[in-house]
Design an enzyme around this catalytic site. Structure first.
Site, PDB file in Angstrom:
ATOM      1  N   THR A  28      -3.899   7.162   8.625  1.00 16.35           N
ATOM      2  CA  THR A  28      -3.591   8.258   9.251  1.00 16.35           C
ATOM      3  C   THR A  28      -2.911   9.288   8.230  1.00 16.35           C
ATOM      4  OG1 THR A  28      -1.831   7.882  10.438  1.00 16.35           O
ATOM      5  CG2 THR A  28      -3.672   7.543  11.649  1.00 16.35           C
ATOM      6  N   VAL A  66       3.833   1.713   6.227  1.00 19.98           N
ATOM      7  CA  VAL A  66       4.408   2.849   6.080  1.00 19.98           C
ATOM      8  C   VAL A  66       3.830   3.568   4.836  1.00 19.98           C
ATOM      9  CG1 VAL A  66       6.488   3.995   5.787  1.00 19.98           C
ATOM     10  CG2 VAL A  66       6.641   2.063   7.072  1.00 19.98           C
ATOM     11  N   LYS A  67       3.468   4.902   5.082  1.00 18.90           N
ATOM     12  CA  LYS A  67       2.784   5.742   4.029  1.00 18.90           C
ATOM     13  C   LYS A  67       3.827   6.608   3.435  1.00 18.90           C
ATOM     14  CE  LYS A  67      -2.002   7.737   3.858  1.00 18.90           C
ATOM     15  NZ  LYS A  67      -2.933   8.353   4.574  1.00 18.90           N
ATOM     16  N   VAL A  68       3.858   6.578   2.153  1.00 20.27           N
ATOM     17  CA  VAL A  68       4.827   7.287   1.349  1.00 20.27           C
ATOM     18  C   VAL A  68       3.907   8.191   0.216  1.00 20.27           C
ATOM     19  CG1 VAL A  68       6.842   6.081   1.766  1.00 20.27           C
ATOM     20  CG2 VAL A  68       5.734   5.689  -0.264  1.00 20.27           C
TER      21      VAL A  68
END
Ligand code: E4P
Length: 217
Positions: free
Chosen positions: A27, A82-84
């Site tokens: 997402t 976790v998307k960074v």
């Protein structure tokens, strides 16, 4: 090649998951906004459906705030990635969050150098954006191939997660290059089943079924 589905639409995830087509979900803030749902609630629901990695993106821009958000997102379920973003602060957050044992997906990658940095910072996944490079007349698939070469040269175990996929052709090309994962909208995954000769062949068979009155049930 693993298939991740690039959406926050629960019904679409369920449909593809039932067919074994979903190894994970990605997402981003735009997809969350499109779903009209609260980020924490929708991510939790997705994690209850899908066993594989579910990418949930931080919205802070500064490393310490990204780390705090990342910890909160990671606490939702054990399969959160976790998307960074691929900024210097994002790389700092990647180093800390991956060091704490979290999966980290470094996103918005548009160059091989960025991918090298993400691998050095301990990224689980690097997300090079094919379609957005194609949009500015740079072949996004070349970037996937370059990262594959570089990661293989040095044995980095960061997985190449080909993103911003716009066509079924992107999927097969990524598979040929050796991307570890491709994330695509449900429409693209479904379009992979289409072939004009399949349609033509089936129409011919159905004409003969009607002509001969063939029945099975
Ligand atoms: C997934 O991780 C990306 O955010 C997504 O593939 C971006 O796709 P887009 O360029 O079509 O928005």
């Amino acid at each position: 090649m693993k298939f991740f589905v690039d959406t926050a639409e629960i019904d679409q995830i369920r449909e593809l998951h039932a067919l074994g087509m979903v190894d994970g979900v990605t997402t981003n803030p735009s997809l969350i906004a499109k779903s009209g749902r609260d980020i924490l609630g929708v991510i939790k629901e997705i994690c209850e459906i899908v066993e594989g990695p579910v990418s949930a993106e931080v919205v802070a821009l500064e490393a310490d705030a990204m780390i705090a958000e990342g910890r909160k997102l990671a606490a939702i379920a054990p399969n959160i990635a976790v998307k960074v973003p691929l900024t210097w602060d994002g790389l700092k957050a990647c180093k800390v969050l991956s060091g704490e044992g979290n999966m980290v997906n470094v996103t918005l990658c548009f160059s091989a150098n960025q991918a090298l940095l993400a691998a050095k910072a301990g990224a689980t996944f690097i997300s090079p954006f094919i379609g957005r490079l194609d949009d500015i007349n740079i072949d996004g698939l070349d970037l996937i191939a370059d990262i594959r070469t570089i990661y293989d040269n040095y044995g980095f175990d960061t997985q190449i997660l080909a993103a911003s996929i716009r066509s079924a052709n992107h999927m097969s090309e990524c598979a040929k290059i050796g991307a570890d994962v491709a994330t695509a909208p449900p429409s693209v995954i479904k379009a992979m089943a289409n072939h004009v000769l399949t349609d033509k062949g089936l129409a011919g068979f159905m004409a003969d079924v009607a002509k001969a009155g063939i029945k099975i049930l």
